[in-house]
Scaffold this motif. Sequence first.
Motif, PDB file in Angstrom:
ATOM      1  N   LEU A  70      41.165  90.172  35.516  1.00 34.80           N
ATOM      2  CA  LEU A  70      41.150  91.352  34.644  1.00 34.80           C
ATOM      3  C   LEU A  70      41.016  90.955  33.180  1.00 34.80           C
ATOM      4  O   LEU A  70      40.298  91.606  32.413  1.00 34.80           O
ATOM      5  N   ARG A  71      41.703  89.905  32.798  1.00 34.06           N
ATOM      6  CA  ARG A  71      41.603  89.460  31.401  1.00 34.06           C
ATOM      7  C   ARG A  71      40.174  89.044  31.067  1.00 34.06           C
ATOM      8  O   ARG A  71      39.634  89.392  30.015  1.00 34.06           O
ATOM      9  N   ARG A  72      39.570  88.308  31.977  1.00 29.92           N
ATOM     10  CA  ARG A  72      38.212  87.827  31.693  1.00 29.92           C
ATOM     11  C   ARG A  72      37.207  88.964  31.720  1.00 29.92           C
ATOM     12  O   ARG A  72      36.243  88.986  30.945  1.00 29.92           O
ATOM     13  N   ILE A  73      37.414  89.918  32.630  1.00 25.92           N
ATOM     14  CA  ILE A  73      36.533  91.081  32.647  1.00 25.92           C
ATOM     15  C   ILE A  73      36.691  91.882  31.361  1.00 25.92           C
ATOM     16  O   ILE A  73      35.711  92.361  30.781  1.00 25.92           O
ATOM     17  N   ALA A  74      37.921  91.997  30.925  1.00 24.86           N
ATOM     18  CA  ALA A  74      38.177  92.728  29.683  1.00 24.86           C
ATOM     19  C   ALA A  74      37.454  92.073  28.516  1.00 24.86           C
ATOM     20  O   ALA A  74      36.779  92.737  27.722  1.00 24.86           O
ATOM     21  N   GLU A  75      37.601  90.760  28.433  1.00 25.63           N
ATOM     22  CA  GLU A  75      36.891  90.043  27.362  1.00 25.63           C
ATOM     23  C   GLU A  75      35.393  90.245  27.470  1.00 25.63           C
ATOM     24  O   GLU A  75      34.701  90.470  26.467  1.00 25.63           O
ATOM     25  N   GLY A  76      34.880  90.167  28.682  1.00 30.70           N
ATOM     26  CA  GLY A  76      33.451  90.351  28.892  1.00 30.70           C
ATOM     27  C   GLY A  76      32.995  91.742  28.505  1.00 30.70           C
ATOM     28  O   GLY A  76      31.939  91.919  27.903  1.00 30.70           O
ATOM     29  N   TYR A  77      33.809  92.726  28.830  1.00 33.49           N
ATOM     30  CA  TYR A  77      33.470  94.114  28.507  1.00 33.49           C
ATOM     31  C   TYR A  77      33.367  94.301  26.998  1.00 33.49           C
ATOM     32  O   TYR A  77      32.394  94.867  26.491  1.00 33.49           O
ATOM     33  N   VAL A  78      34.366  93.820  26.303  1.00 32.41           N
ATOM     34  CA  VAL A  78      34.370  93.969  24.845  1.00 32.41           C
ATOM     35  C   VAL A  78      33.194  93.226  24.229  1.00 32.41           C
ATOM     36  O   VAL A  78      32.468  93.766  23.384  1.00 32.41           O
ATOM     37  N   ARG A  79      32.993  92.007  24.671  1.00 30.84           N
ATOM     38  CA  ARG A  79      31.880  91.218  24.145  1.00 30.84           C
ATOM     39  C   ARG A  79      30.562  91.929  24.398  1.00 30.84           C
ATOM     40  O   ARG A  79      29.691  92.019  23.536  1.00 30.84           O
ATOM     41  N   PHE A  80      30.415  92.444  25.602  1.00 29.77           N
ATOM     42  CA  PHE A  80      29.198  93.162  25.989  1.00 29.77           C
ATOM     43  C   PHE A  80      28.951  94.350  25.068  1.00 29.77           C
ATOM     44  O   PHE A  80      27.844  94.544  24.557  1.00 29.77           O
ATOM     45  N   GLY A  81      29.980  95.126  24.849  1.00 24.03           N
ATOM     46  CA  GLY A  81      29.839  96.308  24.000  1.00 24.03           C
ATOM     47  C   GLY A  81      29.522  95.960  22.559  1.00 24.03           C
ATOM     48  O   GLY A  81      28.649  96.566  21.942  1.00 24.03           O
ATOM     49  N   LEU A  82      30.223  94.947  22.043  1.00 23.43           N
ATOM     50  CA  LEU A  82      30.018  94.578  20.646  1.00 23.43           C
ATOM     51  C   LEU A  82      28.647  93.950  20.429  1.00 23.43           C
ATOM     52  O   LEU A  82      28.102  93.993  19.324  1.00 23.43           O
ATOM     53  N   ARG A  92      44.527  95.833  44.056  1.00 22.78           N
ATOM     54  CA  ARG A  92      45.021  94.600  44.658  1.00 22.78           C
ATOM     55  C   ARG A  92      46.234  94.083  43.876  1.00 22.78           C
ATOM     56  O   ARG A  92      47.222  93.617  44.459  1.00 22.78           O
ATOM     57  N   GLY A  93      46.138  94.180  42.553  1.00 21.95           N
ATOM     58  CA  GLY A  93      47.243  93.721  41.716  1.00 21.95           C
ATOM     59  C   GLY A  93      48.518  94.508  41.966  1.00 21.95           C
ATOM     60  O   GLY A  93      49.620  93.951  41.996  1.00 21.95           O
ATOM     61  N   VAL A  94      48.350  95.808  42.157  1.00 24.59           N
ATOM     62  CA  VAL A  94      49.520  96.639  42.445  1.00 24.59           C
ATOM     63  C   VAL A  94      50.111  96.257  43.796  1.00 24.59           C
ATOM     64  O   VAL A  94      51.342  96.139  43.961  1.00 24.59           O
ATOM     65  N   ALA A  95      49.234  96.026  44.758  1.00 29.17           N
ATOM     66  CA  ALA A  95      49.690  95.686  46.111  1.00 29.17           C
ATOM     67  C   ALA A  95      50.454  94.374  46.126  1.00 29.17           C
ATOM     68  O   ALA A  95      51.463  94.242  46.828  1.00 29.17           O
ATOM     69  N   THR A  96      50.007  93.417  45.322  1.00 32.77           N
ATOM     70  CA  THR A  96      50.665  92.115  45.317  1.00 32.77           C
ATOM     71  C   THR A  96      51.856  92.069  44.370  1.00 32.77           C
ATOM     72  O   THR A  96      52.502  91.038  44.244  1.00 32.77           O
ATOM     73  N   GLY A  97      52.076  93.184  43.661  1.00 32.97           N
ATOM     74  CA  GLY A  97      53.207  93.211  42.754  1.00 32.97           C
ATOM     75  C   GLY A  97      52.942  92.562  41.407  1.00 32.97           C
ATOM     76  O   GLY A  97      53.838  92.416  40.587  1.00 32.97           O
ATOM     77  N   GLN A  98      51.690  92.201  41.163  1.00 32.88           N
ATOM     78  CA  GLN A  98      51.367  91.615  39.860  1.00 32.88           C
ATOM     79  C   GLN A  98      51.163  92.676  38.789  1.00 32.88           C
ATOM     80  O   GLN A  98      51.223  92.388  37.597  1.00 32.88           O
ATOM     81  N   MET A 144      47.475  94.224  29.092  1.00 33.67           N
ATOM     82  CA  MET A 144      47.859  93.488  30.289  1.00 33.67           C
ATOM     83  C   MET A 144      49.381  93.447  30.455  1.00 33.67           C
ATOM     84  O   MET A 144      49.901  93.587  31.565  1.00 33.67           O
ATOM     85  N   ASP A 145      50.080  93.272  29.342  1.00 33.06           N
ATOM     86  CA  ASP A 145      51.544  93.298  29.431  1.00 33.06           C
ATOM     87  C   ASP A 145      52.034  94.696  29.803  1.00 33.06           C
ATOM     88  O   ASP A 145      53.020  94.850  30.525  1.00 33.06           O
ATOM     89  N   GLY A 146      51.326  95.694  29.293  1.00 29.62           N
ATOM     90  CA  GLY A 146      51.709  97.063  29.628  1.00 29.62           C
ATOM     91  C   GLY A 146      51.410  97.419  31.064  1.00 29.62           C
ATOM     92  O   GLY A 146      52.020  98.337  31.629  1.00 29.62           O
ATOM     93  N   ALA A 147      50.460  96.716  31.646  1.00 27.84           N
ATOM     94  CA  ALA A 147      50.109  96.981  33.046  1.00 27.84           C
ATOM     95  C   ALA A 147      50.956  96.156  34.009  1.00 27.84           C
ATOM     96  O   ALA A 147      50.953  96.413  35.221  1.00 27.84           O
ATOM     97  N   ALA A 148      51.682  95.196  33.466  1.00 24.20           N
ATOM     98  CA  ALA A 148      52.514  94.345  34.322  1.00 24.20           C
ATOM     99  C   ALA A 148      53.820  95.063  34.666  1.00 24.20           C
ATOM    100  O   ALA A 148      54.242  95.964  33.946  1.00 24.20           O
ATOM    101  N   PRO A 149      54.422  94.690  35.763  1.00 27.68           N
ATOM    102  CA  PRO A 149      55.725  95.273  36.114  1.00 27.68           C
ATOM    103  C   PRO A 149      56.759  94.819  35.090  1.00 27.68           C
ATOM    104  O   PRO A 149      56.643  93.731  34.526  1.00 27.68           O
ATOM    105  N   ARG A 150      57.756  95.647  34.867  1.00 29.23           N
ATOM    106  CA  ARG A 150      58.746  95.289  33.842  1.00 29.23           C
ATOM    107  C   ARG A 150      59.847  94.405  34.416  1.00 29.23           C
ATOM    108  O   ARG A 150      60.357  94.636  35.457  1.00 29.23           O
TER     109      ARG A 150
END
Lengths: 215, 215
Positions: free
Chosen positions: B102-114, B155-161, B209-215
């Motif tokens: 997700l982090r790498r996709i996020a970076e790619g998305y931003v780079r792509f847009g910019l 998948r991340g939700v299912a694995t608890g990540q 990403m921190d906001g999407a992580a479990p607390r």
Amino acid sequence: MTGLSDLAAAPQPSRARRGEGDRTRQAILRAAEELLIESGSQEQVNIRAVAERVGLTPPAIYRYFSDKDHLLFEACGQYFDDFEDEVINPVLRTTDDVIEALRRIAEGYVRFGLHHPEHYRIMFMLHHDHTPEQYADDRVVETGSFGSTAALVQRGVATGQLRGDLDVAALTWALWAGLHGLVALAVAKPNMPGPPIDQRVAAMIDVLMDGAAPR
Amino acid sequence: MTGLSDLAAAPQPSRARRGEGDRTRQAILRAAEELLIESGSQEQVNIRAVAERVGLTPPAIYRYFSDKDHLLFEACGQYFDDFEDEVINPVLRTTDDVIEALRRIAEGYVRFGLHHPEHYRIMFMLHHDHTPEQYADDRVVETGSFGSTAALVQRGVATGQLRGDLDVAALTWALWAGLHGLVALAVAKPNMPGPPIDQRVAAMIDVLMDGAAPR
DNA sequence: CTGTTCAGCTAACGCTGTTCAGTTAACACG
DNA sequence: CGTGTTAACTGAACAGCGTTAGCTGAACAG
């Protein structure tokens, strides 16, 4: 053609009096805003339509506004000047908790944007070539709204309620950009499927606030 | 006027041959895209300029595209079709970790847009009245890119990540909207002061990403 | 009464996307 | 080789846009 009937309630004033140019100016702004709200599209707010609504001919507009962009931005800018008074200040007045304040400001921001979608488009989503100087990019962050929020974030970092590993400005940016993304998507693509808007707003604020909290 | 010199390398073909209309179509798309990149503004990509570059007269464009919006969106759409192949699939191929992906996709998305700001404007920031049906709001989330990302989040939700207290769709939306806000602001207001863009990107992704992580 | 100035109008320009009707060139077929 | 068909394209024009130049008339000051 009744003349400036929309301008004043006078029976048949063929034109504004000597010093009353400001009144005409306000009438033009009001007409532009009405058209913007009614049509929901800046393209429908054309000079001829505005002039007709005010009871003038198109060239008369240019006595008060240098071009269409200035007219449009000034019509929209009025709204956003109110944001600080309507949203931020009430929140600051009624709570001392940084987290709660930020959450409520976030909700207010989103609500504000969704309630004036075309205003929001013009102010924040238009090509910067069309942005008049007085609304230039760098002016946006100098508004009281942004400053107040940044100060709030800074206080949160100082008290340990917000994470301290990021630059305060960068953190403030992230929070704002997150909300902006939500509003911008809703404004540009209102017919997207997915969760209802309220749920999206709640999830976004949850994610942002948890992401801004210390781990 | 040399004719369709941009279309083929032939010496002086005054027009395309019988079945080669598709080649003209591609030439028009390429010209539109070149103009878009060179000028950095969709308004500069006007029908007459496109026609001149291809070596045609304006009406000829309408044999291949029903109007300017369709031409513009199709020129931009090509780019975004590549996003899945260029960014998402390579990431999925090289990692199994949901968070890293997700982090790498996020970076790619931003780079792509910019990297394609005006393309991004047209696809995601334009008034939906100007959006052709084939690029309608509801189609956007049906792209492979969105689907792949949503599956990743699931998948991340299912694995608890990733946190499980939010609707998966709403969480995916929040992540996307956050990145969109970053790109949209940078595209619309490129001259804003504040932290450098790299720092803003990093902070945004950290917060999301921190906001999407479990607390 | 006179000069000045504000407020507004008429007419038009240049540009835009787009349409209509006609023309030219490529090909299939007898 | 001639002929009909049709894809590819052109020329001229329309309606609408933002905008400008130059003029008119009312309002006021002296």
